[in-house]
Design an enzyme around this catalytic site. Structure first.
Site, mmCIF file in Angstrom:
data_model
loop_
_atom_site.group_PDB
_atom_site.id
_atom_site.type_symbol
_atom_site.label_atom_id
_atom_site.label_comp_id
_atom_site.label_asym_id
_atom_site.label_seq_id
_atom_site.Cartn_x
_atom_site.Cartn_y
_atom_site.Cartn_z
ATOM 1 N N LYS A 64 0.814 -1.212 0.000
ATOM 2 C CA LYS A 64 0.000 0.000 0.000
ATOM 3 C C LYS A 64 0.852 1.269 0.000
ATOM 4 O O LYS A 64 0.398 2.314 -0.464
ATOM 5 C CB LYS A 64 -0.987 -0.022 1.155
ATOM 6 C CG LYS A 64 -2.035 -1.108 0.953
ATOM 7 C CD LYS A 64 -3.194 -1.028 1.899
ATOM 8 C CE LYS A 64 -4.277 -2.007 1.495
ATOM 9 N NZ LYS A 64 -3.891 -3.435 1.656
HETATM 10 C C1 LIG Z 1 -4.483 -4.484 0.991
HETATM 11 C C2 LIG Z 1 -3.730 -5.763 0.858
HETATM 12 C C3 LIG Z 1 -4.089 -6.752 -0.080
HETATM 13 C C4 LIG Z 1 -5.326 -6.647 -0.961
HETATM 14 O O1 LIG Z 1 -5.183 -5.668 -1.950
HETATM 15 P P1 LIG Z 1 -6.471 -5.092 -2.730
HETATM 16 O O2 LIG Z 1 -5.962 -3.942 -3.498
HETATM 17 O O3 LIG Z 1 -7.435 -4.666 -1.624
HETATM 18 O O4 LIG Z 1 -7.029 -6.180 -3.560
HETATM 19 C C5 LIG Z 1 -3.291 -7.885 -0.181
HETATM 20 N N1 LIG Z 1 -2.211 -8.047 0.611
HETATM 21 C C6 LIG Z 1 -1.836 -7.128 1.530
HETATM 22 C C7 LIG Z 1 -0.646 -7.389 2.372
HETATM 23 C C8 LIG Z 1 -2.568 -5.942 1.688
HETATM 24 O O5 LIG Z 1 -2.182 -5.030 2.614
#
Ligand SMILES: *Cc1c(COP(=O)(O)O)cnc(C)c1O
Length: 479
Positions: free
Chosen positions: A120
Site C-alpha cells: 500500500k
Molecule cells: C491491501 C492488501 C491486499 C489486498 O489488496 P487489494 O488492493 O485490496 O485487492 C493484499 N495483501 C496485503 C498485504 C494488503 O495489505
C-alpha cells in the site's frame, strides 16, 4: 484527461478535482473517459528507465492538470532508494520494486519495501505528496478520518506524516493489532498524526467513521476526507509496477507475462487490468483470494454475490478479509462495454436490501461470454495452503514470504503456462505477520535491521470507548 463515473450520472472532472474526494456524486467510481494507449515505441523506450522515470511516463498520461515539471518533482520525491530501502539483503533499493527469481519462469515482484512494509505504500506515498501539493495550491486543509485493522492505517500515516494542510485521525481496535503493527503506528512522533484505539472490534471503528462521515454538517465544518482504496490516484500509481515487473521478467516486448495478485478490494489487480487495457502484453491476470472467495466465485461462475459483514471469515491473511470488493465496479464497467446503465442495474441489485445483501448473475448473458477476453483466472487459498506454501517457498527457494503473498503463490502455481513467465506480486513482508510465520516455520521472521526493537519506542495513542460522539469531540478539538 477527464474522469467519468461508472454510473454515468456525474459530470466529467479533471484528476485534481477527483483526488481529494471519494465516490462520484452519483455513487459510482471514477475512471478515465478512455484508457491512454502505449505504443510499441514507448514500450521500447520505457524498458530501460529507472522506476521514478517510468512512473512519470505512466502517470503523465493520466494526470494532465498538474504541470509536467511539478509532477516530475512529486514523483522523484516519492520513489527514492531511501524510501524503499527495506529490501531483502543483496537487493538494490534503487530498483524500488526488485524482482526475485524463485526458479526459471517464476518470480516475486517485491512491492513491500516501503516504510510500512506492505504494497500500500507504493500508492499511498505518492498520494501524500499529491495531497500536499493540491491543498497548498488551493489554500485548503483536510482532516483524514479512517479505520484500520493494520496495513491501510499505517500506510496512510507514514504517507501523510509532516504534510502541510493534512491531519490524520486513525481508529484501530484496542489490543487487536500485532505488537509490530501497533509499534509502527503508535510510535510516530509527528504532530499531525492522531492514533485513536477504540475499545471494540474493527467494525466498531468503521461504524464510527461512517457515523462521522454521514454527519454532513460535521464533515463540512471539519473538512473530513478519506484515503480509501477506491481513490483513483491509488489505482493509477499501482499501474506503474505492472510495467516495471513486465520489463524485469522479460527480455523483449514480444513476450507476454502473467501476474498473480493476492486480492481483497480489487484495487491492486484493477491496476493490472488498466495496464493491460493500455496495451501492456499481459497474458493473464491471476486473482488469488483467501477463504473470503467472493471474487474467485465471480471469475469462475459469473455470479457476483457480496457477503454480509458477519459472513466474512477472519483469516491469517487478514488484509484480504473482505465481504465486498469496493473496486470491482471499475472492472464491471469495462465488462459492461462501458454502458453505465448496465452498471447501475447491477449495483441496484448489489445494494438491494436482501437479507445477506444482493448480487448479480451473468450466467446466460453476453457479458459472461465476453469475460474471457479480459484474461482473468482465479483461485482460492486456505490457512493450510498458506502454511504449506510459506514452508515450501522457504525450503525450496530459501525465501520467506508473508501469508498474503503465499496465497498469491499458491494460486499462481495452478495457472502456469509454458513460455509465459509468472510474476507473483509480493504484497507484504513476513515480519508484519509473525504469528503465522512462526506457525509455518517454527521460527521468527526476518526483519529489516533498522526496525529491531521498534516495539520498545515510546507510543502515542488515545484509548477511547466505541462512542462516535466522543470521537467527534476529540477531532473537533484538534482539527
Ligand atoms: C491491501 C492488501 C491486499 C489486498 O489488496 P487489494 O488492493 O485490496 O485487492 C493484499 N495483501 C496485503 C498485504 C494488503 O495489505
Amino acid at each position: 484527461m477527464k474522469y467519468i463515473s461508472t454510473r454515468g450520472q456525474a459530470p466529467a472532472r479533471e484528476f485534481c478535482d477527483i483526488l481529494l474526494g471519494g465516490l462520484a456524486p452519483d455513487g459510482g467510481l471514477y475512471l478515465p473517459e478512455a484508457y491512454p494507449q502505449v505504443s510499441r515505441a514507448e514500450l521500447d523506450e520505457w524498458r530501460a528507465l529507472p522506476y521514478h522515470a517510468l512512473a512519470l511516463r505512466v502517470l503523465e498520461k493520466f494526470i494532465t492538470d498538474i504541470p509536467a515539471c511539478d509532477l516530475k518533482t512529486l514523483v522523484d520525491r516519492t520513489y527514492t532508494a531511501q524510501a524503499y530501502r527495506w529490501c531483502r539483503p543483496g537487493r538494490d533499493a534503487a530498483d524500488i520494486t526488485p524482482l526475485t527469481t524463485l526458479e526459471p519462469g517464476l518470480h516475486l515482484l517485491e512491492l513491500s519495501n516501503g516504510p510500512t512494509l506492505a504494497f500500500k505504500d507504493m500508492a499511498m506515498q505518492l498520494l501524500g505528496n499529491l495531497f500536499e501539493y493540491v491543498l497548498d495550491k488551493r489554500g485548503e486543509t483536510i482532516n483524514i478520518l479512517g479505520a484500520t485493522s493494520g496495513d491501510t492505517g499505517s500506510a496512510a500515516e507514514y504517507a501523510m506524516r509532516g504534510k502541510h494542510g493534512v491531519k490524520v485521525f486513525m481508529l484501530s481496535p484496542h489490543g487487536l493489532m500485532s505488537d509490530f503493527q501497533r509499534a509502527q503506528m503508535y510510535s510516530l512522533p509527528d504532530a499531525n498524526i492522531f492514533n485513536i484505539a477504540i475499545r471494540g472490534m474493527f467494525d466498531d471503528c468503521q461504524d464510527i467513521v461512517k457515523a462521522a462521515s454521514n454527519d454532513a454538517a460535521f464533515k463540512a465544518q471539519y473538512k473530513i476526507g478519506a484515503v480509501n482504496s477506491i481513490n483513483w490516484a491509488r489505482v493509477a500509481a499501482q499501474i506503474v509496477y505492472y510495467f516495471k515487473g513486465y520489463f524485469a521478467a522479460t527480455r523483449s516486448n514480444d513476450e507476454q507475462v502473467a501476474f498473480a495478485v493476492p486480492s481483497g478490494n480489487f484495487g491492486n489487480i484493477c491496476a493490472g487490468h488498466v495496464a493491460r487495457m493500455m496495451g501492456l502484453p499481459i497474458a493473464k491476470l491471476v486473482l488469488a483470494t483467501n477463504e473470503n472467495d467472493v471474487l474467485d466465485e465471480f471469475f469462475r461462475t459469473g455470479v457476483y454475490r457480496p457477503r454480509a459483514t458477519a459472513e466474512t471469515h477472519v483469516t491469517s491473511s487478514p488484509s484480504m478479509d473482505i465481504s465486498k470488493a469496493s473496486n470491482f465496479e471499475r472492472f464491471a464497467f469495462d465488462l459492461a462495454g462501458r454502458d453505465a446503465a448496465v452498471v447501475r442495474e447491477w449495483w441496484a441489485k448489489v445494494e438491494s436490501a436482501q437479507p445477506n445483501g444482493g448480487g448479480f448473475d451473468l450466467r446466460g448473458t453476453p457479458y459472461l461470454t465476453r469475460l474471457p477476453e479480459f484474461r482473468f483466472a482465479s483461485g482460492t487459498s486456505s490457512h493450510a495452503d498458506r502454511l504449506a506454501t510459506i514452508r515450501a517457498a522457504f525450503e525450496k527457494y530459501g525465501v520467506m514470504i508473508d501469508p498474503h503473498t503465499a496465497d498469491g503463490l499458491k494460486v499462481a502455481l495452478a495457472h502456469r503456462e509454458a513460455g509465459v513467465p509468472m510474476v507473483v506480486l509480493e504484497t507484504a513482508q513476513p515480519v508484519k505477520f509473525a504469528e503465522t510465520l512462526r506457525e509455518a516455520l517454527g521460527r521468527e521472521p526476518s526483519r529489516p535491521r533498522e526496525l529491531e526493537g521498534i516495539e520498545a519506542l515510546p507510543q502515542r495513542v488515545e484509548v477511547m470507548e466505541a462512542d462516535a460522539g466522543a470521537v467527534k469531540a476529540f477531532i473537533a478539538a484538534r482539527a
